[in-house]
Design a protein around this motif. Structure first.
Motif, short mmCIF file in Angstrom:
data_model
loop_
_atom_site.label_atom_id
_atom_site.label_comp_id
_atom_site.label_asym_id
_atom_site.label_seq_id
_atom_site.Cartn_x
_atom_site.Cartn_y
_atom_site.Cartn_z
N ARG A 168 -46.16 -7.30 -27.73
CA ARG A 168 -46.61 -7.04 -29.10
C ARG A 168 -46.61 -5.56 -29.49
NH1 ARG A 168 -50.53 -11.10 -27.54
NH2 ARG A 168 -51.93 -9.43 -26.87
N ALA A 169 -46.65 -4.68 -28.48
CA ALA A 169 -46.86 -3.25 -28.75
C ALA A 169 -45.69 -2.63 -29.51
CB ALA A 169 -47.08 -2.51 -27.44
N THR A 170 -46.00 -1.67 -30.37
CA THR A 170 -44.96 -0.88 -31.01
C THR A 170 -44.39 0.12 -30.02
OG1 THR A 170 -46.18 -1.05 -33.10
CG2 THR A 170 -44.39 0.57 -33.00
N MET A 171 -45.28 0.78 -29.28
CA MET A 171 -44.83 1.74 -28.27
C MET A 171 -45.93 2.00 -27.26
SD MET A 171 -44.70 5.27 -30.50
CE MET A 171 -43.69 4.47 -31.77
N PHE A 224 -37.66 3.49 -32.72
CA PHE A 224 -38.97 3.53 -32.06
C PHE A 224 -40.10 3.13 -33.00
CE2 PHE A 224 -37.09 7.31 -29.48
CZ PHE A 224 -36.21 6.44 -28.86
N GLY A 225 -39.99 3.55 -34.27
CA GLY A 225 -41.03 3.21 -35.24
C GLY A 225 -41.14 1.73 -35.51
N GLN A 226 -40.08 0.98 -35.16
CA GLN A 226 -40.09 -0.48 -35.31
C GLN A 226 -40.32 -1.18 -33.97
OE1 GLN A 226 -39.89 -1.90 -38.38
NE2 GLN A 226 -39.93 0.25 -39.06
N GLY A 227 -40.65 -0.39 -32.94
CA GLY A 227 -40.90 -0.98 -31.63
C GLY A 227 -39.64 -1.36 -30.88
N PRO A 269 -42.37 -7.21 -31.36
CA PRO A 269 -43.19 -6.17 -32.01
C PRO A 269 -43.37 -6.48 -33.49
CG PRO A 269 -40.95 -5.38 -31.67
CD PRO A 269 -41.05 -6.71 -30.97
N GLU A 270 -44.55 -6.21 -33.99
CA GLU A 270 -44.84 -6.49 -35.39
C GLU A 270 -44.25 -5.39 -36.26
OE1 GLU A 270 -48.94 -7.25 -36.04
OE2 GLU A 270 -49.11 -8.67 -34.40
N ALA A 271 -43.39 -5.79 -37.18
CA ALA A 271 -42.72 -4.81 -38.05
C ALA A 271 -43.69 -4.21 -39.06
CB ALA A 271 -41.55 -5.48 -38.77
N ARG A 272 -44.71 -4.97 -39.42
CA ARG A 272 -45.67 -4.48 -40.40
C ARG A 272 -46.72 -3.61 -39.73
NH1 ARG A 272 -47.74 -9.94 -42.94
NH2 ARG A 272 -47.87 -10.38 -40.71
N ARG A 273 -47.41 -2.82 -40.52
CA ARG A 273 -48.51 -2.01 -40.02
C ARG A 273 -49.75 -2.88 -39.85
NH1 ARG A 273 -44.66 0.50 -38.65
NH2 ARG A 273 -44.24 2.66 -39.18
N PRO A 274 -50.67 -2.56 -38.96
CA PRO A 274 -50.79 -1.27 -38.27
C PRO A 274 -49.83 -1.13 -37.09
CG PRO A 274 -52.55 -2.72 -37.56
CD PRO A 274 -51.82 -3.45 -38.66
N ARG A 311 -45.60 11.66 -33.85
CA ARG A 311 -45.09 11.66 -35.24
C ARG A 311 -43.58 11.37 -35.25
NH1 ARG A 311 -48.40 16.70 -36.48
NH2 ARG A 311 -50.16 15.99 -37.75
N ALA A 312 -42.86 12.04 -34.35
CA ALA A 312 -41.40 11.86 -34.30
C ALA A 312 -41.04 10.43 -33.92
CB ALA A 312 -40.80 12.85 -33.31
N ALA A 313 -41.80 9.84 -33.01
CA ALA A 313 -41.52 8.47 -32.59
C ALA A 313 -41.74 7.49 -33.74
CB ALA A 313 -42.40 8.10 -31.40
N ILE A 314 -42.79 7.70 -34.51
CA ILE A 314 -43.07 6.82 -35.65
C ILE A 314 -41.97 6.95 -36.71
CG2 ILE A 314 -44.67 6.35 -37.54
CD1 ILE A 314 -45.59 5.46 -34.72
N ALA A 315 -41.43 8.16 -36.87
CA ALA A 315 -40.38 8.38 -37.87
C ALA A 315 -39.01 7.94 -37.38
CB ALA A 315 -40.34 9.87 -38.24
N HIS A 316 -38.86 7.70 -36.09
CA HIS A 316 -37.57 7.30 -35.51
C HIS A 316 -37.17 5.92 -36.03
CE1 HIS A 316 -34.61 6.19 -32.43
NE2 HIS A 316 -34.50 7.47 -32.14
#
Length: 209
Positions: free
Chosen positions: A95-98, A164-167, A14-19, A156-161
């Motif tokens: 590759r997916a974050t989630m 999970f936010g790091q995939g 998983p890509e640590a950087r955004r997007p 939102r909660a998953a992205i802040a986890h």
């Protein structure tokens, strides 16, 4: 249906950087909640930097409705991929974050099981057999089926986890679910169930005679 061993052995990158890379795998339909998925992300469009890949067959009529319900700006971030092989689906999962899976009606969707054994965090509706292998706070988050506002909160909660936010998911939970969803264990479970049904049938026959 047990996930192919390909997904059990998948090396995640998983890509640590955004997007953020959201993924959905399944039939694009009301039943699978594709409308909820796109409406949720449309509302989060100015809040989150993301891309969405939809892996599935869109019905022309339904696809037109989806575009009417959502902004053109959202569709600039959406890619639809069709006719993928298992290997290509595995590449998307790598590759997916989630995985986002807001299904309204389901039993035990293969795409969610594939994500779970691959170690991909899943945000899913609390329905069917999914509750047995997507464990809130460990390898994903849940929300009530059909509830758009709660789905948005769960994203939102998953992205802040922190994981999970790091995939990522808990390694222990991933390994336990790989065992639980292994072809051998699932085959043994089905065989035991068939044997119990057959035994009840024989018992009923003997009582009748």
């Amino acid at each position: 249906h047990a996930p192919n061993w390909l997904f059990h052995r998948l090396e995640r990158q998983p890509e640590a950087r955004r997007p953020i890379r959201f993924l959905f795998v399944g039939v694009l339909s009301l039943i699978k909640g594709t409308d909820l998925l796109l409406q949720a992300l449309d509302k989060l469009r100015e809040e989150l930097d993301f891309r969405l890949t939809l892996v599935g067959e869109p019905r022309r009529e339904f696809a037109g409705q989806l575009k009417a319900w959502t902004s053109s700006a959202l569709w600039e971030r959406v890619t639809i991929r069709q006719g993928l092989t298992q290997e290509q689906v595995a590449q998307e999962l790598a590759r997916a974050t989630m995985l986002l899976f807001p299904t309204r009606v389901d039993t035990s969707p293969t795409s969610v099981k594939e994500a779970v054994v691959a170690g991909v965090p899943v945000v899913r509706s609390a329905i069917g057999g999914i509750v047995d292998y997507v464990l809130p706070g460990r390898n994903g988050l849940t929300f009530p089926a059909g509830n758009l506002d709660e789905f948005i909160k769960a994203i939102r909660a998953a992205i802040a986890h922190p994981l999970f936010g790091q995939g990522k998911v808990e390694p222990e939970t991933r390994d336990r679910m790989r065992q639980y969803l292994s072809p051998r264990v699932m085959a043994e479970g089905f065989w035991a169930a068939y044997q119990r049904v057959a035994a009840r049938g024989k018992s009923a026959e003997s009582r009748e005679t």
